[in-house]
Write an enzyme that holds these catalytic residues in place. Structure first.
Site, mmCIF file in Angstrom:
data_model
loop_
_atom_site.group_PDB
_atom_site.id
_atom_site.type_symbol
_atom_site.label_atom_id
_atom_site.label_comp_id
_atom_site.label_asym_id
_atom_site.label_seq_id
_atom_site.Cartn_x
_atom_site.Cartn_y
_atom_site.Cartn_z
ATOM 1 N N ASP A 134 -42.141 -53.123 -30.232
ATOM 2 C CA ASP A 134 -42.436 -52.589 -31.559
ATOM 3 C C ASP A 134 -42.122 -53.711 -32.544
ATOM 4 O O ASP A 134 -40.991 -53.886 -32.979
ATOM 5 C CB ASP A 134 -41.572 -51.356 -31.817
ATOM 6 C CG ASP A 134 -41.940 -50.642 -33.095
ATOM 7 O OD1 ASP A 134 -42.317 -51.321 -34.062
ATOM 8 O OD2 ASP A 134 -41.823 -49.409 -33.148
ATOM 9 N N ILE A 135 -43.142 -54.497 -32.864
ATOM 10 C CA ILE A 135 -42.944 -55.738 -33.616
ATOM 11 C C ILE A 135 -43.180 -55.473 -35.100
ATOM 12 O O ILE A 135 -44.296 -55.167 -35.526
ATOM 13 C CB ILE A 135 -43.814 -56.886 -33.041
ATOM 14 C CG1 ILE A 135 -43.561 -58.197 -33.781
ATOM 15 C CG2 ILE A 135 -45.294 -56.523 -32.983
ATOM 16 C CD1 ILE A 135 -44.147 -59.419 -33.092
ATOM 17 N N GLU A 136 -42.104 -55.552 -35.862
ATOM 18 C CA GLU A 136 -42.140 -55.218 -37.282
ATOM 19 C C GLU A 136 -41.329 -56.229 -38.079
ATOM 20 O O GLU A 136 -40.666 -57.109 -37.532
ATOM 21 C CB GLU A 136 -41.575 -53.810 -37.517
ATOM 22 C CG GLU A 136 -42.304 -52.698 -36.787
ATOM 23 C CD GLU A 136 -41.818 -51.329 -37.209
ATOM 24 O OE1 GLU A 136 -41.792 -51.064 -38.427
ATOM 25 O OE2 GLU A 136 -41.462 -50.521 -36.328
ATOM 26 N N ALA A 137 -41.366 -56.081 -39.402
ATOM 27 C CA ALA A 137 -40.552 -56.861 -40.331
ATOM 28 C C ALA A 137 -40.740 -58.361 -40.081
ATOM 29 O O ALA A 137 -41.864 -58.824 -39.872
ATOM 30 C CB ALA A 137 -39.092 -56.434 -40.238
ATOM 31 N N GLU A 139 -39.974 -60.237 -37.587
ATOM 32 C CA GLU A 139 -40.454 -60.601 -36.256
ATOM 33 C C GLU A 139 -41.983 -60.608 -36.226
ATOM 34 O O GLU A 139 -42.594 -61.411 -35.519
ATOM 35 C CB GLU A 139 -39.907 -59.632 -35.209
ATOM 36 C CG GLU A 139 -40.126 -60.088 -33.776
ATOM 37 C CD GLU A 139 -39.531 -59.144 -32.747
ATOM 38 O OE1 GLU A 139 -39.079 -59.635 -31.706
ATOM 39 O OE2 GLU A 139 -39.542 -57.911 -32.988
#
Length: 314
Positions: A134-137, A139
């Site tokens: 879950d790649i967010e912000a 990252e």
């Protein structure tokens, strides 16, 4: 990247190299044991008929080492006990890395090989058949980190034949933004045979029409991006995408994902045979009581597990 050189740097347990017979795990709603008075997963299974859960989140402990929420140990604790209970009841889990807050392994690990080794620790700890990034912000926003995540996942798939990988990220109502498109293109350029590019069609910052219609529009945009990056046919591209919705009120004042919206999304998934249909989160799949917050209820009038029961039909 020279894959053979990088793979040689990653220790993979011999057992992990065996071919994994992975079930589809297409419907595996998120449950987060870190907040929101989480329900017993086996009770959820009994009440809804679902078998699979996406468990959130594995984070960095400050370095390139994975821990639940960055603090809880992988083995020997309550998280492992719940996973054991799910499996004893005939189910299984997808473990999710990342999320919006906290220290991300993709940033704390300095190379694709080191990141793959961190992912592998979790795969080995639970003999996993599927993982979700879950790649967010930050990252998600850093191009170097996006490539590191893609390259690390390719190493994991090489070392664990048959394992399923999902990559989950935000979207606009018309599909992935430039950052999301770049992530998919990096996957294609690396030769990553990702099992499910999954968008989160909520927290748009503005949309028109129903959330169900906006989700369908976003998924069509995702299919187009995956098709263009990989050169897939339409049918193959659909089979490589996923939708991760949010049940009830989202973080935006103008967004409420209703049960009717979930049925719209379900119909789209059934029509196109997509790889993944999930949502954030089981913790919220119940009506709010006095003083309850958004982490533990949906914010709408509903019966317990009403949203889960819709997607369980897929």
């Amino acid at each position: 990247m020279t894959a053979l050189i990088v793979v040689a740097l990653v220790p993979v347990a011999p057992a992990a190299r065996a071919t994994v017979a992975a079930p589809s795990m297409a419907v595996a709603p998120y449950e987060y044991f870190g907040w929101g008075n989480p329900q017993s997963p086996t009770s959820v299974m009994s009440a809804t008929g679902i078998k699979f859960f996406t468990l959130a989140f594995i984070l960095s402990d400050g370095g390139c080492n994975p821990r639940w929420d960055g603090t809880r140990p992988l083995t020997g604790g309550d998280d492992q006990a719940k996973i054991n209970a799910i499996r004893h009841a005939g189910g299984d889990v997808v473990v999710s890395f990342g999320g919006w807050s906290g220290d991300k392994l993709g940033e704390k690990c300095s190379s694709a090989g080191a990141l793959a080794a961190a992912y592998q620790k979790v795969v080995n700890a639970y003999h996993l058949k599927a993982i979700d990034i879950d790649i967010e912000a930050t990252e998600f926003s850093d191009g170097t980190v996006r490539k590191r995540v893609v390259d690390a996942l390719k190493i994991v798939k090489t070392g664990n034949p048959g394992i399923k990988t999902f990559i989950t990220f935000g979207t606009t109502p018309s599909g992935p933004d430039a950052t999301g498109v770049d992530l998919i293109r990096k996957g294609a350029a690396a030769g990553l045979n990702n099992d499910g590019w999954t968008i989160m069609p909520f927290d748009f910052g503005g949309h028109s029409g129903t959330m169900g219609a906006a989700s369908v529009s976003a998924a069509d945009g995702l299919k187009k991006a995956v098709k263009n990056a990989y050169g897939y046919s339409d049918s193959v591209a659909y089979s490589k995408i996923g939708i991760s919705s949010m049940n009830g009120r989202t973080d935006e004042d103008d967004e409420t994902v209703t049960l009717a919206d979930f049925r719209t999304i379900l119909a789209y998934a059934q029509q196109h045979h997509i790889a993944r249909l999930t949502f954030w989160a089981i913790n919220r799949d119940r009506p709010c009581g006095g003083g309850s917050d958004a982490d533990s209820c949906s914010g709408v009038s509903q019966s317990a597990y009403a949203y889960t029961k819709v997607f369980a039909q897929y």
